[in-house]
Design an enzyme around this catalytic site. Structure first.
Site, PDB file in Angstrom:
ATOM      1  N   LYS A 194       0.865  -1.190   0.000  1.00 28.05           N
ATOM      2  CA  LYS A 194       0.000   0.000   0.000  1.00 28.05           C
ATOM      3  C   LYS A 194       0.897   1.233   0.000  1.00 28.05           C
ATOM      4  O   LYS A 194       1.507   1.568   1.006  1.00 28.05           O
ATOM      5  CB  LYS A 194      -0.908   0.052   1.229  1.00 28.05           C
ATOM      6  CG  LYS A 194      -1.999   1.119   1.033  1.00 28.05           C
ATOM      7  CD  LYS A 194      -2.591   1.640   2.306  1.00 28.05           C
ATOM      8  CE  LYS A 194      -1.825   2.764   2.934  1.00 28.05           C
ATOM      9  NZ  LYS A 194      -1.740   4.014   2.149  1.00 28.05           N
ATOM     10  N   GLU A 269      10.316   0.649   9.788  1.00 23.98           N
ATOM     11  CA  GLU A 269      11.322   1.670   9.433  1.00 23.98           C
ATOM     12  C   GLU A 269      10.668   3.017   9.689  1.00 23.98           C
ATOM     13  O   GLU A 269       9.789   3.431   8.932  1.00 23.98           O
ATOM     14  CB  GLU A 269      11.693   1.559   7.948  1.00 23.98           C
ATOM     15  CG  GLU A 269      12.412   0.286   7.577  1.00 23.98           C
ATOM     16  CD  GLU A 269      13.873   0.268   7.971  1.00 23.98           C
ATOM     17  OE1 GLU A 269      14.343   1.256   8.570  1.00 23.98           O
ATOM     18  OE2 GLU A 269      14.530  -0.733   7.693  1.00 23.98           O
ATOM     19  N   CYS A 303      14.362  10.548   5.652  1.00 25.33           N
ATOM     20  CA  CYS A 303      14.429  10.101   7.052  1.00 25.33           C
ATOM     21  C   CYS A 303      15.853  10.117   7.582  1.00 25.33           C
ATOM     22  O   CYS A 303      16.060  10.143   8.791  1.00 25.33           O
ATOM     23  CB  CYS A 303      13.810   8.719   7.181  1.00 25.33           C
ATOM     24  SG  CYS A 303      14.457   7.570   5.959  1.00 25.33           S
ATOM     25  N   GLU A 399      10.931  15.638  14.298  1.00 29.98           N
ATOM     26  CA  GLU A 399      11.201  15.463  12.875  1.00 29.98           C
ATOM     27  C   GLU A 399      10.415  16.529  12.102  1.00 29.98           C
ATOM     28  O   GLU A 399       9.186  16.507  12.095  1.00 29.98           O
ATOM     29  CB  GLU A 399      10.765  14.060  12.453  1.00 29.98           C
ATOM     30  CG  GLU A 399      11.275  13.680  11.101  1.00 29.98           C
ATOM     31  CD  GLU A 399      10.885  12.255  10.694  1.00 29.98           C
ATOM     32  OE1 GLU A 399       9.793  11.801  11.049  1.00 29.98           O
ATOM     33  OE2 GLU A 399      11.688  11.625   9.975  1.00 29.98           O
TER      34      GLU A 399
HETATM   35  P1  NAD Z   1       3.038   8.295   7.565  1.00 31.71           P
HETATM   36  O1  NAD Z   1       3.441   7.531   8.768  1.00 31.71           O
HETATM   37  O2  NAD Z   1       2.072   9.397   7.716  1.00 31.71           O
HETATM   38  O3  NAD Z   1       2.410   7.325   6.470  1.00 31.71           O
HETATM   39  C1  NAD Z   1       3.128   6.197   5.997  1.00 31.71           C
HETATM   40  C2  NAD Z   1       2.147   5.220   5.382  1.00 31.71           C
HETATM   41  O4  NAD Z   1       1.300   4.717   6.411  1.00 31.71           O
HETATM   42  C3  NAD Z   1       1.212   5.812   4.323  1.00 31.71           C
HETATM   43  O5  NAD Z   1       1.059   4.860   3.276  1.00 31.71           O
HETATM   44  C4  NAD Z   1      -0.096   5.985   5.079  1.00 31.71           C
HETATM   45  O6  NAD Z   1      -1.241   5.938   4.242  1.00 31.71           O
HETATM   46  C5  NAD Z   1      -0.055   4.773   5.997  1.00 31.71           C
HETATM   47  N1  NAD Z   1      -0.893   4.856   7.192  1.00 31.71           N
HETATM   48  C6  NAD Z   1      -1.327   5.962   7.840  1.00 31.71           C
HETATM   49  N2  NAD Z   1      -2.088   5.603   8.891  1.00 31.71           N
HETATM   50  C7  NAD Z   1      -2.138   4.249   8.916  1.00 31.71           C
HETATM   51  C8  NAD Z   1      -2.760   3.294   9.774  1.00 31.71           C
HETATM   52  N3  NAD Z   1      -3.482   3.666  10.815  1.00 31.71           N
HETATM   53  N4  NAD Z   1      -2.585   1.981   9.502  1.00 31.71           N
HETATM   54  C9  NAD Z   1      -1.835   1.597   8.444  1.00 31.71           C
HETATM   55  N5  NAD Z   1      -1.233   2.455   7.602  1.00 31.71           N
HETATM   56  C10 NAD Z   1      -1.361   3.768   7.839  1.00 31.71           C
HETATM   57  O7  NAD Z   1       4.414   8.774   6.915  1.00 31.71           O
HETATM   58  P2  NAD Z   1       4.602   9.721   5.672  1.00 31.71           P
HETATM   59  O8  NAD Z   1       4.190  11.093   6.115  1.00 31.71           O
HETATM   60  O9  NAD Z   1       4.001   9.119   4.457  1.00 31.71           O
HETATM   61  O10 NAD Z   1       6.199   9.648   5.464  1.00 31.71           O
HETATM   62  C11 NAD Z   1       7.097  10.374   6.215  1.00 31.71           C
HETATM   63  C12 NAD Z   1       7.628   9.552   7.382  1.00 31.71           C
HETATM   64  O11 NAD Z   1       8.233   8.355   6.904  1.00 31.71           O
HETATM   65  C13 NAD Z   1       8.704  10.273   8.140  1.00 31.71           C
HETATM   66  O12 NAD Z   1       8.497  10.098   9.522  1.00 31.71           O
HETATM   67  C14 NAD Z   1       9.990   9.558   7.698  1.00 31.71           C
HETATM   68  O13 NAD Z   1      11.059   9.643   8.600  1.00 31.71           O
HETATM   69  C15 NAD Z   1       9.501   8.184   7.538  1.00 31.71           C
HETATM   70  N6  NAD Z   1      10.413   7.419   6.664  1.00 31.71           N
HETATM   71  C16 NAD Z   1      11.244   6.489   7.240  1.00 31.71           C
HETATM   72  C17 NAD Z   1      12.130   5.767   6.447  1.00 31.71           C
HETATM   73  C18 NAD Z   1      13.047   4.740   7.052  1.00 31.71           C
HETATM   74  O14 NAD Z   1      13.676   4.020   6.291  1.00 31.71           O
HETATM   75  N7  NAD Z   1      13.154   4.636   8.366  1.00 31.71           N
HETATM   76  C19 NAD Z   1      12.155   5.978   5.069  1.00 31.71           C
HETATM   77  C20 NAD Z   1      11.295   6.927   4.526  1.00 31.71           C
HETATM   78  C21 NAD Z   1      10.415   7.636   5.339  1.00 31.71           C
END
Ligand code: NAD
Length: 511
Positions: A194, A269, A303, A399
């Site tokens: 997803k 992650e 990230c 962040e």
């Molecule tokens: P987010 O946590 O808002 O969303 C990530 C994903 O989770 C999206 O697909 C979203 O639709 C889904 N999601 C949201 N609520 C959910 C739920 N209740 N159940 C299941 N899925 C759900 O993150 P974002 O804003 O899309 O991305 C930015 C974040 O991602 C930052 O915190 C960044 O640090 C992190 N990130 C981490 C890495 C890593 O390798 N550690 C890599 C890239 C991004």
């Protein structure tokens, strides 16, 4: 200032692959179809605010169908030889390479990434990752067999887990799709991914390329829906054996709760707040260049981006001045212009969130440069350097996920390393020094999944990526990712052919 007023870019839909995605944004069992939630969503070009692709969001039925397709495909794919899976992945890498420009354009359009970044980093990185896993598929390793008890021969089978449910963020949609899909399928699992609903285009094209490469229907599925509806349904699905999530720490905690209720294997992650520690013997020019590039890459929505520069007092003023100068040379603009260095943030909401951090910081810190959103239709924000913030302030601890670097001084090495470790996160860090002992100490003592020395950002397919502390657990990329996507089974053969085994005396009394 060259970064004050980018011109809105003229690029518009349709993007090159748009026609191929006309059938919908759900890729299930090798075909695209519309979602059944009854609601639509539009992908917005953040450089202009224009809608470029509107699609029907996935409902729970779409998730069920995708999981059913993945479950049906699992026995055949898991039963393929490593060589067969490797061949398919080699073909996949070739299809991705052929379609590289199409991927670069779709990724730049939906994310606002400068085209030079998608052409030189996102897309080639994904092709390389695919080629890496094509090779790694043939090198799944285990412990050697042996007679550990004397009466038995033991060996270990390394087996795929089943259907993997993966959830990805919007900051590197193509690379995150690749990082999730490739190790999972190289190890013989099938997957339902997803993507973030803001950025589905390249995940769908990626799945379509897998089919074009001959990867069987049902092995790679994509459901594009909201986190609350499609995401949670996927994480809680009884036929999904593992959840692999990349995203924020806040959502990761919720995903962990849902996954735990169905006793799933979990790989998280999560967010980061990478420190960038500059010791007083460092090459100042290298450190300032590294700080600007490392904090602004992908408009800071990375990230592992450098977010907190700790600079030892003798270099502090010069570092602030040089970093300011370099930040002011960075060119904001049309993501499709080849000379644009920095594109918009992913959305206007994210731009406003970043602006909020900076506005609040004006009350307790000094904005050295930047700090404004240029006045145009895009979600742009100037490269921003903040000094004089306290270690426990919001801009140092949270962040921000935007083009914002905070710089703080330190005196002793002990203090610098302690400050570097003083946030809940632990994804990445860097140490800048020409002293081998200092460098070695920093790599030992900084609690993060990756520590660079005299650089910040580069990643490679052969090496693991993953967090410590609140940045999560488990590894993406490299052979280490197979630890997440496989399970080991102990197989034990009796070698004695004796009916009454010696150990039976624990049951059969005096025998
Ligand atoms: P987010 O946590 O808002 O969303 C990530 C994903 O989770 C999206 O697909 C979203 O639709 C889904 N999601 C949201 N609520 C959910 C739920 N209740 N159940 C299941 N899925 C759900 O993150 P974002 O804003 O899309 O991305 C930015 C974040 O991602 C930052 O915190 C960044 O640090 C992190 N990130 C981490 C890495 C890593 O390798 N550690 C890599 C890239 C991004």
């Amino acid at each position: 200032m060259s970064n004050a007023a980018p011109t809105p870019h003229p690029h518009a839909a349709p993007f090159p692959a748009q026609e191929r995605l006309a059938a919908g944004a759900q890729y299930i069992n090798g075909r695209l179809r519309p979602g059944t939630s009854g609601r639509t969503h539009s992908v917005i070009d953040p450089a202009t605010g224009d809608a470029v692709y509107t699609y029907e969001l996935a409902g729970t039925q779409d998730v069920d169908d995708a999981v059913a397709a993945a479950k049906a495909a699992f026995p055949g794919w898991a039963g393929a030889t490593p060589g067969e899976r490797s061949d398919a992945l080699h073909r996949f890498a070739a299809v991705l390479a052929e379609r590289a420009e199409e991927f670069a354009q779709a990724e730049s359009l939906q994310c606002g990434k400068p085209i030079k970044l998608t052409r030189e980093f996102d897309v080639p990185g994904t092709v390389d990752n695919t080629a890496f896993f094509a090779g790694a598929a043939r090198h799944l390793q285990g412990q050697s067999a042996g007679e550990y008890s004397g009466d038995h021969t033991s060996y270990v089978r390394r087996e795929p887990i089943g259907v993997v449910g993966s959830i990805a963020p919007w900051n590197y949609p193509l690379q995150m799709a690749a990082w999730k899909v490739l190790p999972a399928i190289a190890a013989g699992n099938t997957i339902v991914l997803k993507p973030a609903e803001l950025t589905p285009l390249t995940s769908l094209l990626f799945a379509e390329a897998a089919t074009a490469a001959g990867i069987p229907d049902g092995v790679v599925n994509v459901v594009t829906g909201t986190g609350k509806e499609a995401g949670e349904h996927l994480v809680g699905h009884p036929d999904v054996a593992m959840t692999s999530f990349t995203g924020s720490t806040a959502v990761g905690k919720r995903v962990a709760e849902v996954a735990t209720a169905t006793v799933k294997r979990l790989h998280l992650e999560l967010g980061g707040k990478a420190p960038f520690v500059v010791f007083d013997d460092a090459d100042l020019e290298a450190a300032a260049n590294g700080a600007v590039a490392g904090s602004l890459i992908n408009t800071g929505q990375d990230c592992t981006a450098a977010t907190r520069a700790y600079v030892q007092r003798p270099l502090y003023d010069a570092f602030v001045e040089r970093t300011k100068q370099l930040m002011e040379t960075v060119r904001l603009g049309d993501p499709f212009a080849p000379d644009t260095d920095l594109g918009p943030l992913i959305s206007h909401a994210q731009r406003d969130r970043v602006a909020g951090f900076v506005e609040r910081a004006r009350g307790y810190a000094r904005i050295v440069t930047g700090g404004e959103a240029p006045k145009n239709d895009g979600a742009y924000f100037q490269p921003t350097l903040i000094a004089d913030a306290a270690q426990d302030s919001e801009v140092v601890q949270s962040e921000i996920f935007g083009p914002v670097l905070v710089v703080l001084p330190f005196d002793t090495d002990d203090e610098g390393l302690a400050l570097a470790n003083d946030t809940p996160y632990g994804l990445a860090a860097s140490a800048w020094t020409r002293d081998v002992f200092r460098a070695n100490r920093a790599t030992r003592e900084i609690k993060a999944g990756c520590v660079w020395v005299n650089d910040h950002i580069p990643i490679i397919s052969e090496m693991p990526h993953g967090g410590y502390k609140a940045s999560g657990f488990g590894k993406d990329m490299s052979a280490y990712s197979f630890e997440e996507y496989t399970q080991v089974k102990h197989v034990m053969y009796d070698n004695t052919a004796v009916a009454a085994k010696d150990w039976h005396r624990t049951i059969f009394g005096d025998r």
